[in-house]
Motif scaffolding. Structure first.
Motif, PDB file in Angstrom:
ATOM      1  N   VAL A  33       0.811  -1.646  -0.118  1.00  0.00           N
ATOM      2  CA  VAL A  33       0.377   0.278   0.390  1.00  0.00           C
ATOM      3  C   VAL A  33       1.146   1.638  -0.051  1.00  0.00           C
ATOM      4  O   VAL A  33       1.864   1.556   0.435  1.00  0.00           O
ATOM      5  CB  VAL A  33      -0.585   0.244   1.119  1.00  0.00           C
ATOM      6  CG1 VAL A  33      -2.187  -1.147   1.462  1.00  0.00           C
ATOM      7  CG2 VAL A  33       0.287   0.411   2.385  1.00  0.00           C
ATOM      8  N   VAL A  34      -0.005   2.331  -0.680  1.00  0.00           N
ATOM      9  CA  VAL A  34       0.781   3.584  -0.133  1.00  0.00           C
ATOM     10  C   VAL A  34       0.166   4.603   0.289  1.00  0.00           C
ATOM     11  O   VAL A  34      -1.107   4.460   0.307  1.00  0.00           O
ATOM     12  CB  VAL A  34       0.884   3.700  -1.471  1.00  0.00           C
ATOM     13  CG1 VAL A  34       2.496   2.942  -2.342  1.00  0.00           C
ATOM     14  CG2 VAL A  34      -0.330   4.346  -2.372  1.00  0.00           C
ATOM     15  N   GLY A  35       0.238   5.534   0.946  1.00  0.00           N
ATOM     16  CA  GLY A  35      -0.628   7.042   1.256  1.00  0.00           C
ATOM     17  C   GLY A  35       0.530   8.101   2.140  1.00  0.00           C
ATOM     18  O   GLY A  35       1.617   7.413   2.927  1.00  0.00           O
ATOM     19  N   GLU A  36       0.193   8.664   1.897  1.00  0.00           N
ATOM     20  CA  GLU A  36       1.225   9.935   2.950  1.00  0.00           C
ATOM     21  C   GLU A  36      -0.147  10.742   3.713  1.00  0.00           C
ATOM     22  O   GLU A  36      -1.167  11.556   3.598  1.00  0.00           O
ATOM     23  CB  GLU A  36       1.372  10.805   1.640  1.00  0.00           C
ATOM     24  CG  GLU A  36       2.542  11.486   3.146  1.00  0.00           C
ATOM     25  CD  GLU A  36       4.288  11.112   4.197  1.00  0.00           C
ATOM     26  OE1 GLU A  36       3.745  11.098   5.245  1.00  0.00           O
ATOM     27  OE2 GLU A  36       4.230  10.571   3.348  1.00  0.00           O
ATOM     28  N   PRO A  37       0.215  11.299   4.932  1.00  0.00           N
ATOM     29  CA  PRO A  37       0.477   9.703   5.820  1.00  0.00           C
ATOM     30  C   PRO A  37       0.047   8.765   5.800  1.00  0.00           C
ATOM     31  O   PRO A  37      -0.659   8.040   5.539  1.00  0.00           O
ATOM     32  CB  PRO A  37      -0.081  10.610   7.334  1.00  0.00           C
ATOM     33  CG  PRO A  37      -0.907  10.622   6.940  1.00  0.00           C
ATOM     34  CD  PRO A  37      -1.074  11.629   5.991  1.00  0.00           C
ATOM     35  N   ARG A  38       1.125   7.706   6.628  1.00  0.00           N
ATOM     36  CA  ARG A  38       1.298   5.848   5.635  1.00  0.00           C
ATOM     37  C   ARG A  38       0.247   5.645   6.473  1.00  0.00           C
ATOM     38  O   ARG A  38      -0.471   6.245   7.799  1.00  0.00           O
ATOM     39  CB  ARG A  38       2.366   5.323   7.318  1.00  0.00           C
ATOM     40  CG  ARG A  38       2.669   4.609   7.407  1.00  0.00           C
ATOM     41  CD  ARG A  38       3.229   3.778   8.235  1.00  0.00           C
ATOM     42  NE  ARG A  38       3.042   2.462   8.675  1.00  0.00           N
ATOM     43  CZ  ARG A  38       3.763   1.490   7.773  1.00  0.00           C
ATOM     44  NH1 ARG A  38       4.617   1.424   7.209  1.00  0.00           N
ATOM     45  NH2 ARG A  38       3.297  -0.031   8.813  1.00  0.00           N
ATOM     46  N   PRO A  39      -0.947   4.671   5.918  1.00  0.00           N
ATOM     47  CA  PRO A  39      -1.724   4.769   6.221  1.00  0.00           C
ATOM     48  C   PRO A  39      -2.386   3.647   7.183  1.00  0.00           C
ATOM     49  O   PRO A  39      -1.252   2.495   7.808  1.00  0.00           O
ATOM     50  CB  PRO A  39      -2.578   3.652   4.060  1.00  0.00           C
ATOM     51  CG  PRO A  39      -1.664   4.344   3.926  1.00  0.00           C
ATOM     52  CD  PRO A  39      -0.417   4.803   4.847  1.00  0.00           C
TER      53      PRO A  39
END
Length: 287
Positions: free
Chosen positions: A230-236
Motif C-alpha cells: 500500500v501507499v499513502g501519506e501520511p502512512r495508512p
C-alpha cells in the motif's frame, strides 16, 4: 483720461525666479506708458522686458524681470498719460531670499542593520529586513545564486530612511538557500548574506493498494499467507477482517513494514478459517 481696467498686483518672488506684472489700461487717445523704480525709468533690455499690446482703446502692458535678485526689491510706479490726463499705480516687489542648502557630505554605502536568517513554512511569505546609509542614497539589489531577483513574487520596499524589506511570496522548495543584499553608491558599497530556511509541508496522498492480496490455497494445519503493498501519506493504517470482524488472536500475525508491504499470516489453520478476508487501508485523505 486713462484709467486702469486691471491694476498690476504687488508680488513676493523667490530669489532667482522671474517676476511678471500685467496691467490693462483704457485710454483715448493713445497713452504714453512708463514703468519706474525709484528715480530710474525702466526700459527693455538685459533682465527687463516691457511689452504693450493694443486692442481698440484697451492697452495691455507687461513688465517681466528675469532672475530676480535682492536689489530688485522696492516699489514700482506705472504711469499712463495722454493729453486728457494720467493714471498712476504703485505696487511693491518683495524678493524672498533662498537659504543655501547645507553641503551634503559624501558617505559610502553601508549597512547599519544587516539582514538575518529567515525561517518559514512552504507556501508562506518569507521576509528579510535591513537598514542602510550613505550619501548619496545607495542603490540596493537582492540576489540568489548570483542572479538578481526580479520576478513578481519578489517585493522590495526601500524607504527614504534607508529601511528595506525584501519579501518572497508563495515560497516553494527551490526558494530555500542563501540570499545576498548589495548596496552601493559612488563612494563605496557592501554585500551581506542571509539564509532562508524553508520547512516543507508534509505531502498528502490518499491510502491505496499498489499490490492487492490474492487468493490463498493451503492445507489444514499449515500457515496461510496473504500479502499486499500500500501507499499513502501520511502512512495508512491497515486492518484485516473476516465476516466483518477484525482478526484478533495469536494465530493472526500482521507484518506491515515501512515500505508499505503487508503480510497476513494465519497459523495452524482450521476448517473455519476458510472464506473471504478483507484488507482495509485508510488515512485522512482516503480509504
Amino acid at each position: 483720461a486713462p484709467f486702469f481696467f486691471e491694476k498690476p498686483k504687488a508680488m513676493s518672488v523667490e530669489e532667482g525666479q522671474d517676476a511678471e506684472f500685467i496691467c490693462k489700461i483704457m485710454a483715448s487717445p493713445t497713452p504714453e506708458i512708463t514703468w519706474t523704480q525709484g528715480n530710474r525709468v525702466l526700459k527693455s533690455g538685459g533682465r527687463l522686458k516691457i511689452t504693450t499690446e493694443t486692442s481698440g482703446q484697451l492697452y495691455t502692458t507687461c513688465l517681466v524681470i528675469k532672475k530676480i535678485a535682492p536689489k530688485d526689491s522696492g516699489n514700482l510706479l506705472l504711469v499712463a498719460s495722454n493729453e486728457c490726463g494720467e493714471a498712476r499705480a504703485m505696487l511693491s516687489l518683495e524678493v524672498e531670499k533662498v537659504e543655501a542648502k547645507p553641503e551634503e557630505k559624501p558617505e559610502p554605502a553601508a549597512f547599519v542593520k544587516v539582514p538575518k536568517n529567515c525561517e518559514t513554512l512552504e507556501g508562506e511569505t518569507a521576509m528579510f529586513d535591513c537598514k542602510v546609509l550613505g550619501e548619496p542614497r545607495p542603490s540596493l539589489k537582492w540576489f540568489k545564486d548570483d542572479q538578481e531577483l526580479e520576478e513578481e513574487r519578489y517585493i522590495v520596499d526601500y524607504n527614504s530612511s534607508g529601511v528595506c524589506e525584501f519579501s518572497i511570496r508563495d515560497t516553494v522548495p527551490t526558494d530555500a538557500g542563501w540570499y545576498t543584499c548589495t548596496v552601493s553608491n559612488p563612494h563605496g558599497g557592501q554585500s551581506m548574506r542571509a539564509k532562508l530556511i524553508l520547512h516543507l509541508k508534509p505531502k498528502t496522498e490518499p491510502a491505496a493498494f499498489i499490490k492487492v492480496p490474492k487468493n490463498c490455497n493451503t492445507l489444514e494445519g499449515e500457515t496461510a499467507e496473504f500479502d499486499c503493498k500500500v501507499v499513502g501519506e501520511p502512512r495508512p493504517s491497515l486492518i484485516w477482517s473476516k465476516d466483518d470482524q477484525e482478526l484478533e488472536g495469536e494465530r493472526y500475525v500482521v507484518d506491515y513494514n515501512g515500505s508499505g508491504v503487508c503480510v497476513l499470516y494465519i497459523n495452524d489453520t482450521v476448517p473455519s478459517d476458510a472464506g473471504w478476508y478483507t484488507c482495509t487501508v485508510s488515512n485522512p485523505h482516503g480509504e
